[in-house]
Motif scaffolding. Structure first.
Motif, mmCIF file in Angstrom:
data_model
loop_
_atom_site.group_PDB
_atom_site.id
_atom_site.type_symbol
_atom_site.label_atom_id
_atom_site.label_comp_id
_atom_site.label_asym_id
_atom_site.label_seq_id
_atom_site.Cartn_x
_atom_site.Cartn_y
_atom_site.Cartn_z
ATOM 1 N N LEU A 126 16.907 2.736 25.690
ATOM 2 C CA LEU A 126 17.162 3.811 24.731
ATOM 3 C C LEU A 126 18.569 3.724 24.172
ATOM 4 O O LEU A 126 19.541 3.603 24.918
ATOM 5 C CB LEU A 126 16.970 5.177 25.398
ATOM 6 N N PHE A 131 20.744 6.215 21.621
ATOM 7 C CA PHE A 131 20.780 7.506 20.921
ATOM 8 C C PHE A 131 22.033 7.484 20.043
ATOM 9 O O PHE A 131 23.148 7.511 20.541
ATOM 10 C CB PHE A 131 20.834 8.654 21.925
ATOM 11 N N HIS A 164 13.586 2.000 22.315
ATOM 12 C CA HIS A 164 13.611 3.281 21.610
ATOM 13 C C HIS A 164 14.995 3.476 20.997
ATOM 14 O O HIS A 164 16.010 3.249 21.675
ATOM 15 C CB HIS A 164 13.332 4.460 22.539
ATOM 16 N N ILE A 183 16.987 6.551 18.713
ATOM 17 C CA ILE A 183 17.043 7.825 17.991
ATOM 18 C C ILE A 183 18.236 7.747 17.051
ATOM 19 O O ILE A 183 19.353 7.435 17.473
ATOM 20 C CB ILE A 183 17.183 9.016 18.949
ATOM 21 N N THR A 230 10.383 7.432 29.479
ATOM 22 C CA THR A 230 10.692 7.432 28.051
ATOM 23 C C THR A 230 9.484 7.119 27.177
ATOM 24 O O THR A 230 9.616 7.026 25.955
ATOM 25 C CB THR A 230 11.781 6.384 27.741
ATOM 26 N N LEU A 239 8.905 9.416 24.153
ATOM 27 C CA LEU A 239 10.166 9.850 23.550
ATOM 28 C C LEU A 239 9.991 10.349 22.122
ATOM 29 O O LEU A 239 10.631 11.328 21.713
ATOM 30 C CB LEU A 239 11.178 8.707 23.586
ATOM 31 N N ALA A 240 9.139 9.697 21.338
ATOM 32 C CA ALA A 240 8.934 10.136 19.950
ATOM 33 C C ALA A 240 8.444 11.582 19.913
ATOM 34 O O ALA A 240 8.921 12.389 19.106
ATOM 35 C CB ALA A 240 7.943 9.213 19.246
ATOM 36 N N LEU A 248 11.329 13.998 20.946
ATOM 37 C CA LEU A 248 12.264 14.245 19.841
ATOM 38 C C LEU A 248 11.634 15.187 18.824
ATOM 39 O O LEU A 248 12.301 16.095 18.311
ATOM 40 C CB LEU A 248 12.652 12.930 19.176
ATOM 41 N N HIS A 264 12.922 8.799 15.248
ATOM 42 C CA HIS A 264 12.715 7.871 16.363
ATOM 43 C C HIS A 264 12.191 6.560 15.796
ATOM 44 O O HIS A 264 11.284 6.542 14.967
ATOM 45 C CB HIS A 264 11.705 8.450 17.357
#
Length: 239
Positions: free
Chosen positions: A80, A82, A113, A115, A143, A146-147, A150, A174
């Motif tokens: 991930l 971010f 992933h 963001i 995770t 995750l989409a 978010l 995402h």
């Protein structure tokens, strides 16, 4: 900021903590650390270059970390990234159909992933989005979704009385792996996609079929006097 790589790439470690803000957050240090951590979080200013999107960057303590810097990283095995900074998923003006931005470069480097943001974000709400996402990840313990997590965080932000403007809540996106309920393999996903494409194509053909010459005026004209940009004989100019 980053957190050491956990034993499982899909597990949810604690919020990122190192190298942290201040003098340690240099370009060289960040580049050295990126490949050693499963999660990274940037909470800083973003910089967009519309003429040279490969120069899009996040601003660190000493100098920018650019798209080109990330592209030169080589392959990493990470989970991930971010990017809580402005316009980190926005490209340039000269190549509008190409995804040249920090989010895509991190995904290409190996982050499953990412963001990111489509335009400048508000300092007053960005920390809350991050807090909501990380809390949801901690509760979920993985995770994979995750989409959706978010999306839920953005919905909560949108529903706040002081955050109704899309400029406030809409920039968060995402990019990366998405779980599709009910599908277990790439083959099934391709089959579903092919079926959906055939269905959409069939609906499009039916909706744009030209009326036959022998149909009634009402059938021929319907709600529009044109078909595929051509006036249908016998129909008024406007209906």
């Amino acid at each position: 900021m980053a957190k050491p790589t956990p034993s499982s790439g899909s597990s949810a470690p604690a919020p990122p903590s190192s190298p942290g803000p201040g003098p340690r957050a240099t370009r060289r240090h960040i580049l050295d650390e990126l490949g050693r951590h499963a999660w990274v979080h940037f909470a800083c200013h973003g910089q967009q270059d519309l003429d040279e999107p490969s120069r899009n960057a996040v601003l660190l303590h000493d100098e920018p970390l650019t798209v080109l810097d990330v592209a030169r990283l080589g392959a990493v095995d990470a989970e991930l990234a971010f990017l809580s900074a402005c316009a980190t998923a926005s490209g340039g003006a000269t190549l509008p159909d190409e995804a040249i931005h920090l989010a895509s470069s991190l995904q290409t480097a190996g982050f499953r992933h990412v963001i990111a943001t489509l335009w400048p974000i508000y300092d007053a709400v960005a920390p809350q989005v991050g807090q909501d996402v990380y809390q949801a990840l901690a509760d979920a313990g993985q995770t994979r979704d995750l989409a959706a997590l978010l999306h839920q965080a953005v919905r909560r932000l949108r529903d706040r009385d002081d955050s109704r403007s899309p400029l406030v809540w809409a920039p968060y996106v995402h990019i990366g792996a998405v779980t599709v309920p009910g599908l277990t393999g790439a083959t099934e996903i391709r089959q579903k996609e092919a079926t959906a494409v055939r269905s959409v194509a069939g609906n499009a053909r039916r909706s744009t079929s030209r009326p036959s010459a022998g149909s009634s005026p009402a059938e021929r004209c319907g709600r529009s006097p044109t078909w595929a940009g051509t006036h249908i004989p016998g129909c008024p100019a406007e209906v």
